[in-house]
Design a protein around this motif. Structure first.
Motif, PDB file in Angstrom:
ATOM      1  N   THR A 180       0.864  -1.186   0.000  1.00 19.45           N
ATOM      2  CA  THR A 180       0.000   0.000   0.000  1.00 19.45           C
ATOM      3  C   THR A 180       0.899   1.232   0.000  1.00 19.45           C
ATOM      4  OG1 THR A 180      -0.041   0.223   2.408  1.00 19.45           O
ATOM      5  CG2 THR A 180      -1.713  -1.233   1.394  1.00 19.45           C
ATOM      6  N   PRO A 181       0.388   2.401  -0.363  1.00 11.66           N
ATOM      7  CA  PRO A 181       1.237   3.600  -0.352  1.00 11.66           C
ATOM      8  C   PRO A 181       1.920   3.832   0.992  1.00 11.66           C
ATOM      9  CG  PRO A 181      -0.792   4.062  -1.519  1.00 11.66           C
ATOM     10  CD  PRO A 181      -0.945   2.686  -0.935  1.00 11.66           C
ATOM     11  N   GLU A 182       1.151   3.694   2.064  1.00 10.54           N
ATOM     12  CA  GLU A 182       1.699   3.951   3.403  1.00 10.54           C
ATOM     13  C   GLU A 182       2.731   2.881   3.790  1.00 10.54           C
ATOM     14  OE1 GLU A 182      -2.333   5.692   2.944  1.00 10.54           O
ATOM     15  OE2 GLU A 182      -1.509   3.675   2.643  1.00 10.54           O
ATOM     16  N   ASN A 183       2.401   1.628   3.575  1.00  8.46           N
ATOM     17  CA  ASN A 183       3.327   0.561   3.956  1.00  8.46           C
ATOM     18  C   ASN A 183       4.590   0.569   3.095  1.00  8.46           C
ATOM     19  OD1 ASN A 183       1.497  -0.201   5.879  1.00  8.46           O
ATOM     20  ND2 ASN A 183       0.804  -2.044   4.836  1.00  8.46           N
ATOM     21  N   GLY A 184       4.433   0.936   1.817  1.00 11.98           N
ATOM     22  CA  GLY A 184       5.606   1.029   0.955  1.00 11.98           C
ATOM     23  C   GLY A 184       6.547   2.121   1.418  1.00 11.98           C
ATOM     24  N   ALA A 185       6.003   3.277   1.768  1.00 11.10           N
ATOM     25  CA  ALA A 185       6.838   4.364   2.274  1.00 11.10           C
ATOM     26  C   ALA A 185       7.512   3.976   3.586  1.00 11.10           C
ATOM     27  CB  ALA A 185       5.994   5.624   2.462  1.00 11.10           C
ATOM     28  N   ALA A 186       6.769   3.271   4.437  1.00 16.93           N
ATOM     29  CA  ALA A 186       7.332   2.822   5.715  1.00 16.93           C
ATOM     30  C   ALA A 186       8.469   1.841   5.494  1.00 16.93           C
ATOM     31  CB  ALA A 186       6.237   2.189   6.572  1.00 16.93           C
ATOM     32  N   LEU A 187       8.291   0.913   4.538  1.00 18.19           N
ATOM     33  CA  LEU A 187       9.326  -0.080   4.249  1.00 18.19           C
ATOM     34  C   LEU A 187      10.590   0.581   3.704  1.00 18.19           C
ATOM     35  CD1 LEU A 187      10.169  -3.085   3.928  1.00 18.19           C
ATOM     36  CD2 LEU A 187       9.180  -2.991   1.623  1.00 18.19           C
ATOM     37  N   LEU A 188      10.433   1.485   2.754  1.00 18.42           N
ATOM     38  CA  LEU A 188      11.594   2.146   2.160  1.00 18.42           C
ATOM     39  C   LEU A 188      12.322   3.022   3.174  1.00 18.42           C
ATOM     40  CD1 LEU A 188      10.001   3.123  -1.269  1.00 18.42           C
ATOM     41  CD2 LEU A 188      11.652   1.292  -0.848  1.00 18.42           C
ATOM     42  N   THR A 189      11.566   3.674   4.054  1.00 22.04           N
ATOM     43  CA  THR A 189      12.170   4.504   5.094  1.00 22.04           C
ATOM     44  C   THR A 189      12.950   3.637   6.078  1.00 22.04           C
ATOM     45  OG1 THR A 189      10.387   6.130   4.881  1.00 22.04           O
ATOM     46  CG2 THR A 189      11.666   6.181   6.916  1.00 22.04           C
ATOM     47  N   ALA A 190      12.372   2.517   6.470  1.00 21.08           N
ATOM     48  CA  ALA A 190      13.060   1.607   7.387  1.00 21.08           C
ATOM     49  C   ALA A 190      14.298   1.002   6.740  1.00 21.08           C
ATOM     50  CB  ALA A 190      12.102   0.499   7.828  1.00 21.08           C
ATOM     51  N   PHE A 191      14.229   0.757   5.430  1.00 19.97           N
ATOM     52  CA  PHE A 191      15.391   0.201   4.737  1.00 19.97           C
ATOM     53  C   PHE A 191      16.549   1.205   4.731  1.00 19.97           C
ATOM     54  CE2 PHE A 191      17.986  -0.560   0.958  1.00 19.97           C
ATOM     55  CZ  PHE A 191      18.356  -1.880   1.177  1.00 19.97           C
ATOM     56  N   SER A 192      16.257   2.466   4.400  1.00 18.11           N
ATOM     57  CA  SER A 192      17.315   3.486   4.409  1.00 18.11           C
ATOM     58  C   SER A 192      17.949   3.586   5.791  1.00 18.11           C
ATOM     59  CB  SER A 192      16.748   4.848   3.988  1.00 18.11           C
ATOM     60  OG  SER A 192      16.392   4.859   2.619  1.00 18.11           O
ATOM     61  N   ALA A 193      17.123   3.563   6.832  1.00 18.52           N
ATOM     62  CA  ALA A 193      17.628   3.654   8.202  1.00 18.52           C
ATOM     63  C   ALA A 193      18.454   2.432   8.579  1.00 18.52           C
ATOM     64  CB  ALA A 193      16.456   3.820   9.167  1.00 18.52           C
ATOM     65  N   SER A 194      17.977   1.260   8.197  1.00 16.87           N
ATOM     66  CA  SER A 194      18.697   0.024   8.527  1.00 16.87           C
ATOM     67  C   SER A 194      20.027  -0.061   7.798  1.00 16.87           C
ATOM     68  CB  SER A 194      17.825  -1.187   8.175  1.00 16.87           C
ATOM     69  OG  SER A 194      16.628  -1.185   8.922  1.00 16.87           O
ATOM     70  N   ALA A 195      20.080   0.495   6.591  1.00 17.29           N
ATOM     71  CA  ALA A 195      21.344   0.529   5.853  1.00 17.29           C
ATOM     72  C   ALA A 195      22.367   1.389   6.584  1.00 17.29           C
ATOM     73  CB  ALA A 195      21.116   1.049   4.433  1.00 17.29           C
ATOM     74  N   VAL A 196      21.917   2.480   7.203  1.00 15.67           N
ATOM     75  CA  VAL A 196      22.806   3.307   8.019  1.00 15.67           C
ATOM     76  C   VAL A 196      23.359   2.481   9.180  1.00 15.67           C
ATOM     77  CG1 VAL A 196      22.938   5.307   9.575  1.00 15.67           C
ATOM     78  CG2 VAL A 196      21.689   5.481   7.397  1.00 15.67           C
ATOM     79  N   ALA A 197      22.499   1.705   9.810  1.00 13.09           N
ATOM     80  CA  ALA A 197      22.932   0.860  10.928  1.00 13.09           C
ATOM     81  C   ALA A 197      24.018  -0.114  10.490  1.00 13.09           C
ATOM     82  CB  ALA A 197      21.734   0.106  11.500  1.00 13.09           C
ATOM     83  N   ARG A 198      23.809  -0.754   9.330  1.00 16.70           N
ATOM     84  CA  ARG A 198      24.821  -1.677   8.814  1.00 16.70           C
ATOM     85  C   ARG A 198      26.120  -0.925   8.510  1.00 16.70           C
ATOM     86  NH1 ARG A 198      22.337  -6.542   6.917  1.00 16.70           N
ATOM     87  NH2 ARG A 198      20.650  -6.926   8.397  1.00 16.70           N
ATOM     88  N   GLY A 199      25.986   0.300   8.014  1.00 21.88           N
ATOM     89  CA  GLY A 199      27.165   1.077   7.667  1.00 21.88           C
ATOM     90  C   GLY A 199      28.032   1.425   8.867  1.00 21.88           C
TER      91      GLY A 199
END
Length: 375
Positions: free
Chosen positions: A267-286
């Motif tokens: 859904t629009p909301e869940n897709g935005a939430a997923l992409l936002t969490a992915f960007s944040a999680s990538a920072v954590a891995r970095g």
């Protein structure tokens, strides 16, 4: 060294239709004064041309001659940015002769990291000689080419400036700078002076593209769409298996390496939430890759104004997040200031590429210095 005024120009890969321009008084090692800063809007015609350039660049993919539109776009954006320099000088009450040089990044239309079997490539549109002639002052441009020809990634180039800012506030290894543009890049400096910088993953680009694709605007304003959604944690963990996230630095990304399609079917909301969490999680891995894991991230770039993204970074990376503005920095201006700083370093033959930032074998400077021709 003598502190002088330099101008810096930046237009990001998110194509927000604006020219970031800043004045900085510096000697290329320390910052004496933050000068005027502004966001100057491109004409709709230039915005349309640049969007077409990005689309055609992905098809071109460094194969064969440049698409014909590159030349037209290069002239248009160069003249628009030269006018922006004149405007910021007038705002600051400076004559053009008061500005020692301009750091002109240009518009990145495609970036490809090097591999073990081929050299990297990065294409920035911008005619530094045309700008120098237009303004009557020196212009430093094409700042990535020398680095790439030396075997580096050509990115990120911000580490020396971020290091100067961290030194200015007396920050130690517990603090790093995270720029949240289309892509997220991290800079960290050790107690011994070692500089490490790399792209952690996407930041705003896939989120913006998701919102645009759905016809809901140009960005997730204030992170509201993501805040209304739920993160599919199982799907997120699958996305986080991408080998880039655990690859050692130096490393770099193109803004399309991680795309909005990661959220396809949501859904629009869940897709935005997923992409936002992915960007944040990538920072954590970095930050896990750094020799010492920082406890605090100073945030710059447009993404620092997305409270959902900022909150996700704090939660998923387990760090304190601080807006760059709270330190007296200008979070929106840092990238433009950076290119003013790099122009100063180029004029003084100081390095801004390092083994732990772009992957070159030894520290080196870069960029072409265009002197104005006699009219």
């Amino acid at each position: 060294m003598v502190m002088q005024w330099f101008a810096g120009l930046m237009t990001g890969t998110v194509l927000d239709g604006q020219i970031d321009i800043a004045l900085l008084r510096t000697d290329g090692q320390q910052v004496a004064e933050f000068g005027a800063y502004d966001l100057i809007t491109y004409s709709q015609e230039v915005c349309t041309i640049l969007q077409q350039c990005l689309d055609e660049a992905r098809v071109w993919n460094f194969s064969g001659p440049d698409p014909a539109i590159f030349q037209r776009a290069e002239r248009a954006l160069t003249l628009a940015q030269a006018d922006a320099v004149k405007q910021i000088a007038a705002t600051a009450g400076l004559e053009m002769r008061d500005i020692t040089a301009v750091g002109f990044h240009g518009q990145t239309v495609l970036h490809r990291a090097p591999t073990s079997v081929r050299r990297g490539e990065s294409r920035q549109l911008g005619d530094g000689q045309l700008m120098a002639d237009r303004l009557g002052i020196p212009v430093v441009y094409d700042l990535r080419r020398a680095d790439i020809e030396a075997g580096g990634h050509g990115a990120p180039l911000c580490a020396s400036y971020h290091g100067a800012l961290l030194e200015q506030i007396g920050a130690g290894e517990e603090t790093a700078v995270l720029n949240l543009g289309g892509v997220a890049n991290l800079s960290w400096k050790s107690a011994s002076g070692r500089i490490i910088a790399f792209d952690t993953g996407p930041a705003n680009a896939p989120i913006n593209d998701w919102v645009k694709k759905l016809g809901l605007g140009d960005m997730d304003q204030d992170g509201a769409l993501a805040a209304a959604g739920m993160v599919d944690e199982r799907r997120l963990q699958q996305l986080l298996q991408h080998p880039y996230l655990t690859a050692p630095f130096p490393k770099s990304l193109d803004r399309f390496d991680f795309a909005a399609e990661m959220a396809e079917g949501s859904t629009p909301e869940n897709g935005a939430a997923l992409l936002t969490a992915f960007s944040a999680s990538a920072v954590a891995r970095g930050i896990d890759l750094l020799p010492e894991r920082p406890q605090r991230l100073i945030l710059s770039g447009g993404g620092r104004r997305n409270p959902t993204l900022v909150g996700e970074i704090g939660k998923r990376a387990g760090v304190e997040t601080v807006n760059a503005d709270t330190h007296g920095w200008r979070g929106e201006a840092i990238e433009a200031e950076c290119f003013a700083f790099l122009a100063a370093r180029r004029q003084r033959n100081l390095p801004f590429s390092f083994p732990d930032t772009t992957g070159v074998k030894a520290p080196m400077t870069g960029g072409i210095l265009a002197e104005p021709r006699v009219q």
